[in-house]
Design a protein around this motif. Structure first.
Motif, PDB file in Angstrom:
ATOM      1  N   VAL A  77       0.856  -1.192   0.000  1.00 21.94           N
ATOM      2  CA  VAL A  77       0.000   0.000   0.000  1.00 21.94           C
ATOM      3  C   VAL A  77       0.886   1.234   0.000  1.00 21.94           C
ATOM      4  N   MET A  78       0.322   2.323  -0.509  1.00 23.69           N
ATOM      5  CA  MET A  78       0.953   3.638  -0.406  1.00 23.69           C
ATOM      6  C   MET A  78       0.283   4.349   0.758  1.00 23.69           C
ATOM      7  N   PRO A  79       0.950   4.473   1.898  1.00 22.11           N
ATOM      8  CA  PRO A  79       0.320   5.097   3.059  1.00 22.11           C
ATOM      9  C   PRO A  79      -0.180   6.520   2.793  1.00 22.11           C
ATOM     10  N   ALA A  80       0.545   7.289   2.000  1.00 24.39           N
ATOM     11  CA  ALA A  80       0.158   8.682   1.755  1.00 24.39           C
ATOM     12  C   ALA A  80      -1.115   8.794   0.928  1.00 24.39           C
ATOM     13  N   HIS A  81      -1.398   7.792   0.113  1.00 26.19           N
ATOM     14  CA  HIS A  81      -2.559   7.846  -0.775  1.00 26.19           C
ATOM     15  C   HIS A  81      -3.660   6.868  -0.384  1.00 26.19           C
ATOM     16  N   PRO A 109       5.256   6.685  -8.116  1.00 19.34           N
ATOM     17  CA  PRO A 109       6.456   6.922  -7.316  1.00 19.34           C
ATOM     18  C   PRO A 109       6.075   7.313  -5.893  1.00 19.34           C
ATOM     19  N   GLY A 110       6.958   7.014  -4.961  1.00 23.27           N
ATOM     20  CA  GLY A 110       6.729   7.385  -3.570  1.00 23.27           C
ATOM     21  C   GLY A 110       6.972   6.219  -2.629  1.00 23.27           C
ATOM     22  N   LEU A 111       6.579   6.409  -1.383  1.00 23.28           N
ATOM     23  CA  LEU A 111       6.767   5.397  -0.346  1.00 23.28           C
ATOM     24  C   LEU A 111       5.679   4.328  -0.428  1.00 23.28           C
ATOM     25  N   TRP A 112       6.112   3.088  -0.470  1.00 27.48           N
ATOM     26  CA  TRP A 112       5.230   1.931  -0.445  1.00 27.48           C
ATOM     27  C   TRP A 112       5.546   1.107   0.792  1.00 27.48           C
ATOM     28  N   ALA A 113       4.523   0.551   1.408  1.00 26.45           N
ATOM     29  CA  ALA A 113       4.691  -0.363   2.538  1.00 26.45           C
ATOM     30  C   ALA A 113       4.301  -1.766   2.072  1.00 26.45           C
ATOM     31  N   VAL A 114       5.300  -2.617   1.944  1.00 25.55           N
ATOM     32  CA  VAL A 114       5.052  -4.013   1.572  1.00 25.55           C
ATOM     33  C   VAL A 114       4.585  -4.726   2.833  1.00 25.55           C
ATOM     34  N   GLN A 115       3.443  -5.399   2.748  1.00 29.86           N
ATOM     35  CA  GLN A 115       2.848  -6.084   3.889  1.00 29.86           C
ATOM     36  C   GLN A 115       2.927  -7.591   3.663  1.00 29.86           C
ATOM     37  N   ILE A 116       3.437  -8.297   4.663  1.00 31.47           N
ATOM     38  CA  ILE A 116       3.655  -9.733   4.548  1.00 31.47           C
ATOM     39  C   ILE A 116       2.972 -10.439   5.712  1.00 31.47           C
ATOM     40  N   ALA A 117       2.139 -11.416   5.400  1.00 30.62           N
ATOM     41  CA  ALA A 117       1.507 -12.264   6.415  1.00 30.62           C
ATOM     42  C   ALA A 117       2.066 -13.669   6.243  1.00 30.62           C
ATOM     43  N   ALA A 118       2.671 -14.202   7.287  1.00 29.08           N
ATOM     44  CA  ALA A 118       3.283 -15.533   7.249  1.00 29.08           C
ATOM     45  C   ALA A 118       2.484 -16.483   8.132  1.00 29.08           C
ATOM     46  N   THR A 119       2.113 -17.632   7.578  1.00 29.85           N
ATOM     47  CA  THR A 119       1.354 -18.621   8.345  1.00 29.85           C
ATOM     48  C   THR A 119       2.076 -19.961   8.328  1.00 29.85           C
ATOM     49  N   GLY A 120       1.711 -20.791   9.277  1.00 24.66           N
ATOM     50  CA  GLY A 120       2.297 -22.116   9.368  1.00 24.66           C
ATOM     51  C   GLY A 120       2.393 -22.585  10.797  1.00 24.66           C
ATOM     52  N   ARG A 121       2.065 -21.728  11.715  1.00 28.45           N
ATOM     53  CA  ARG A 121       2.014 -22.098  13.130  1.00 28.45           C
ATOM     54  C   ARG A 121       0.674 -21.601  13.655  1.00 28.45           C
ATOM     55  N   ALA A 122       0.451 -21.655  14.929  1.00 27.55           N
ATOM     56  CA  ALA A 122      -0.861 -21.326  15.493  1.00 27.55           C
ATOM     57  C   ALA A 122      -1.338 -19.917  15.128  1.00 27.55           C
ATOM     58  N   MET A 125       2.064 -14.450  11.556  1.00 22.32           N
ATOM     59  CA  MET A 125       3.054 -13.416  11.859  1.00 22.32           C
ATOM     60  C   MET A 125       2.969 -12.361  10.767  1.00 22.32           C
ATOM     61  N   TYR A 126       3.152 -11.105  11.136  1.00 27.80           N
ATOM     62  CA  TYR A 126       3.032 -10.002  10.193  1.00 27.80           C
ATOM     63  C   TYR A 126       4.321  -9.201  10.157  1.00 27.80           C
ATOM     64  N   PHE A 127       4.706  -8.815   8.945  1.00 31.00           N
ATOM     65  CA  PHE A 127       5.921  -8.049   8.723  1.00 31.00           C
ATOM     66  C   PHE A 127       5.627  -6.935   7.728  1.00 31.00           C
ATOM     67  N   THR A 128       6.415  -5.857   7.792  1.00 26.68           N
ATOM     68  CA  THR A 128       6.323  -4.787   6.804  1.00 26.68           C
ATOM     69  C   THR A 128       7.731  -4.433   6.322  1.00 26.68           C
ATOM     70  N   LEU A 129       7.780  -3.833   5.144  1.00 32.02           N
ATOM     71  CA  LEU A 129       9.015  -3.363   4.545  1.00 32.02           C
ATOM     72  C   LEU A 129       8.689  -2.077   3.815  1.00 32.02           C
ATOM     73  N   GLU A 130       9.390  -1.000   4.145  1.00 32.80           N
ATOM     74  CA  GLU A 130       9.176   0.270   3.456  1.00 32.80           C
ATOM     75  C   GLU A 130      10.107   0.356   2.257  1.00 32.80           C
ATOM     76  N   VAL A 131       9.539   0.713   1.098  1.00 30.25           N
ATOM     77  CA  VAL A 131      10.283   0.793  -0.146  1.00 30.25           C
ATOM     78  C   VAL A 131       9.924   2.100  -0.838  1.00 30.25           C
ATOM     79  N   HIS A 132      10.938   2.807  -1.322  1.00 31.03           N
ATOM     80  CA  HIS A 132      10.709   4.046  -2.084  1.00 31.03           C
ATOM     81  C   HIS A 132      10.816   3.735  -3.577  1.00 31.03           C
ATOM     82  N   ALA A 133       9.732   3.961  -4.286  1.00 29.46           N
ATOM     83  CA  ALA A 133       9.720   3.762  -5.741  1.00 29.46           C
ATOM     84  C   ALA A 133       9.973   5.104  -6.402  1.00 29.46           C
TER      85      ALA A 133
END
Length: 134
Positions: A77-81, A109-122, A125-133
């Protein structure tokens, strides 16, 4: 003639074969920000990001429960938009806490937040990564 999926799998396998499996030792790796409690950390290795063109990334999870991760879902997602991508990425499990993601497209162009949901246990788990395009 090889299919695109076969070529991508070969490329990802070659990339993983040439990189170490320790999360902290990857020079070009960007750490994932965990929003879940636990002993799993992760990094992302990004391909060059051309604006409005597909690109990929590799995800590596490390820690006590990293090998229990069987599936991940990725979006951005683009948080600003307050909007996301127009495409759904494809995720391939490579084993041992490694995943290849293809079909990412940042259409602005701009800041993007990559959102990752990982499953396999009870609990997922959630992770994010900020990327500038650019």
């Amino acid at each position: 003639m090889k299919t695109l999926a076969t070529l991508l799998s070969m490329l990802c396998a070659n990339l993983w074969a040439t990189t170490a499996l320790a999360c902290q030792s990857e020079a070009e790796a960007k750490p994932l920000i965990s929003t879940s409690p636990g002993e799993v950390s992760g990094v992302a290795i990004l391909e060059p990001i051309p604006l409005s063109q597909p690109f990929g990334l590799q995800l590596l999870f490390c820690g006590k429960d990293a090998t229990t991760i069987k599936e991940i879902k990725v979006g951005a997602v683009m948080p600003a938009h307050q909007h996301g991508m127009n495409y759904t990425p494809v995720v391939d499990a490579l084993g041992d806490g490694r995943f290849a993601v293809s079909g990412m497209v940042f259409h602005m162009p701009g800041l993007w937040a990559v959102q990752i949901a990982a499953t396999g246990r009870a609990m997922p788990m959630y992770f994010t990564l900020e990327v500038h395009a650019r």
